[in-house]
Design a protein around this motif. Sequence first.
Motif, PDB file in Angstrom:
ATOM      1  N   LYS A  55      57.394 105.441  69.899  1.00  0.00           N
ATOM      2  CA  LYS A  55      58.668 104.780  70.224  1.00  0.00           C
ATOM      3  C   LYS A  55      59.006 103.652  69.252  1.00  0.00           C
ATOM      4  N   PHE A  56      58.054 103.289  68.377  1.00  0.00           N
ATOM      5  CA  PHE A  56      58.265 102.174  67.461  1.00  0.00           C
ATOM      6  C   PHE A  56      59.386 102.465  66.466  1.00  0.00           C
ATOM      7  N   ASN A  57      59.349 103.605  65.790  1.00  0.00           N
ATOM      8  CA  ASN A  57      60.399 103.943  64.823  1.00  0.00           C
ATOM      9  C   ASN A  57      61.784 104.025  65.453  1.00  0.00           C
ATOM     10  N   PRO A  58      61.951 104.704  66.609  1.00  0.00           N
ATOM     11  CA  PRO A  58      63.269 104.717  67.235  1.00  0.00           C
ATOM     12  C   PRO A  58      63.762 103.316  67.622  1.00  0.00           C
ATOM     13  N   ALA A  59      62.838 102.444  68.034  1.00  0.00           N
ATOM     14  CA  ALA A  59      63.231 101.064  68.371  1.00  0.00           C
ATOM     15  C   ALA A  59      63.770 100.358  67.133  1.00  0.00           C
ATOM     16  N   LEU A  60      63.133 100.577  65.999  1.00  0.00           N
ATOM     17  CA  LEU A  60      63.614  99.966  64.753  1.00  0.00           C
ATOM     18  C   LEU A  60      64.972 100.530  64.360  1.00  0.00           C
ATOM     19  N   GLY A  61      65.188 101.815  64.612  1.00  0.00           N
ATOM     20  CA  GLY A  61      66.457 102.447  64.268  1.00  0.00           C
ATOM     21  C   GLY A  61      67.635 101.925  65.061  1.00  0.00           C
ATOM     22  N   GLU A  62      67.349 101.273  66.182  1.00  0.00           N
ATOM     23  CA  GLU A  62      68.418 100.761  67.043  1.00  0.00           C
ATOM     24  C   GLU A  62      68.557  99.247  66.979  1.00  0.00           C
ATOM     25  N   THR A  63      67.790  98.593  66.122  1.00  0.00           N
ATOM     26  CA  THR A  63      67.791  97.133  66.105  1.00  0.00           C
ATOM     27  C   THR A  63      68.713  96.560  65.042  1.00  0.00           C
ATOM     28  N   ASP A  64      69.255  95.401  65.328  1.00  0.00           N
ATOM     29  CA  ASP A  64      70.084  94.674  64.374  1.00  0.00           C
ATOM     30  C   ASP A  64      69.280  93.559  63.697  1.00  0.00           C
ATOM     31  N   TYR A  65      68.277  93.047  64.421  1.00  0.00           N
ATOM     32  CA  TYR A  65      67.428  91.968  63.927  1.00  0.00           C
ATOM     33  C   TYR A  65      65.978  92.317  64.227  1.00  0.00           C
ATOM     34  N   ILE A  66      65.111  92.126  63.254  1.00  0.00           N
ATOM     35  CA  ILE A  66      63.676  92.277  63.452  1.00  0.00           C
ATOM     36  C   ILE A  66      63.056  90.915  63.201  1.00  0.00           C
ATOM     37  N   VAL A  67      62.290  90.445  64.166  1.00  0.00           N
ATOM     38  CA  VAL A  67      61.585  89.175  64.023  1.00  0.00           C
ATOM     39  C   VAL A  67      60.090  89.491  63.961  1.00  0.00           C
ATOM     40  N   LEU A  68      59.469  89.196  62.825  1.00  0.00           N
ATOM     41  CA  LEU A  68      58.033  89.383  62.678  1.00  0.00           C
ATOM     42  C   LEU A  68      57.339  88.112  63.144  1.00  0.00           C
ATOM     43  N   ALA A  69      56.686  88.192  64.290  1.00  0.00           N
ATOM     44  CA  ALA A  69      55.995  87.044  64.875  1.00  0.00           C
ATOM     45  C   ALA A  69      54.548  87.419  65.160  1.00  0.00           C
ATOM     46  N   CYS A  70      53.999  88.225  64.282  1.00  0.00           N
ATOM     47  CA  CYS A  70      52.635  88.720  64.468  1.00  0.00           C
ATOM     48  C   CYS A  70      51.739  88.193  63.353  1.00  0.00           C
ATOM     49  N   PRO A  71      50.477  87.959  63.673  1.00  0.00           N
ATOM     50  CA  PRO A  71      49.562  87.483  62.631  1.00  0.00           C
ATOM     51  C   PRO A  71      49.241  88.594  61.651  1.00  0.00           C
ATOM     52  N   PRO A  72      48.922  88.253  60.422  1.00  0.00           N
ATOM     53  CA  PRO A  72      48.536  89.278  59.451  1.00  0.00           C
ATOM     54  C   PRO A  72      47.135  89.810  59.773  1.00  0.00           C
ATOM     55  N   THR A  73      47.083  91.071  60.167  1.00  0.00           N
ATOM     56  CA  THR A  73      45.818  91.737  60.478  1.00  0.00           C
ATOM     57  C   THR A  73      45.821  93.103  59.798  1.00  0.00           C
ATOM     58  N   GLU A  74      44.754  93.854  59.957  1.00  0.00           N
ATOM     59  CA  GLU A  74      44.717  95.198  59.397  1.00  0.00           C
ATOM     60  C   GLU A  74      45.822  96.069  59.996  1.00  0.00           C
ATOM     61  N   THR A  75      46.126  95.869  61.263  1.00  0.00           N
ATOM     62  CA  THR A  75      47.163  96.665  61.928  1.00  0.00           C
ATOM     63  C   THR A  75      48.559  96.261  61.481  1.00  0.00           C
ATOM     64  N   THR A  76      48.798  94.976  61.289  1.00  0.00           N
ATOM     65  CA  THR A  76      50.152  94.514  60.973  1.00  0.00           C
ATOM     66  C   THR A  76      50.446  94.447  59.478  1.00  0.00           C
ATOM     67  N   ASN A  77      49.412  94.425  58.648  1.00  0.00           N
ATOM     68  CA  ASN A  77      49.625  94.380  57.200  1.00  0.00           C
ATOM     69  C   ASN A  77      50.350  95.647  56.751  1.00  0.00           C
ATOM     70  N   GLY A  78      51.504  95.493  56.150  1.00  0.00           N
ATOM     71  CA  GLY A  78      52.296  96.636  55.705  1.00  0.00           C
ATOM     72  C   GLY A  78      53.035  97.339  56.830  1.00  0.00           C
ATOM     73  N   LEU A  79      53.095  96.723  57.997  1.00  0.00           N
ATOM     74  CA  LEU A  79      53.725  97.343  59.164  1.00  0.00           C
ATOM     75  C   LEU A  79      55.177  97.714  58.908  1.00  0.00           C
ATOM     76  N   ILE A  80      55.906  96.846  58.250  1.00  0.00           N
ATOM     77  CA  ILE A  80      57.301  97.131  57.911  1.00  0.00           C
ATOM     78  C   ILE A  80      57.354  97.393  56.405  1.00  0.00           C
ATOM     79  N   GLY A  81      57.026  98.619  56.034  1.00  0.00           N
ATOM     80  CA  GLY A  81      57.052  99.030  54.633  1.00  0.00           C
ATOM     81  C   GLY A  81      58.159 100.044  54.416  1.00  0.00           C
TER      82      GLY A  81
END
Length: 104
Positions: A55-81
């Motif tokens: 559901k992550f990609n469809p959520a991004l497809g419907e968003t007007d604003y993305i706020v990255l409020a996550c710490p840099p980890t192995e999971t989040t590094n490159g998350l929005i590439g």
Amino acid sequence: PRELNNPAVTVVGLGAIGTAVVKRLEGFDVDTTGVQYSPSKGGPTDGIVGFESEKFNPALGETDYIVLACPPTETTNGLIGDAKLTTLSVDPILVNAVGAGSSR
């Protein structure tokens, strides 16, 4: 700058910073989606998805604003590439609320 006129906002990371962002948006007519490790925990947003959820990609497809409020980890590094950027709506705004020192 654009006005917040019934936009969709996706907040990636619902820790202290992400939750504070969502609280500040409460006074506006905003549809919020939260992204976190454990979506089953719930949160202050209208909807919740996991980092690795289908559901992550469809959520991004419907968003007007993305706020990255996550710490840099192995999971989040490159998350929005490149792959995620192609799923975004036509004219989204990306806000890195964690700081310039984090790598995405």
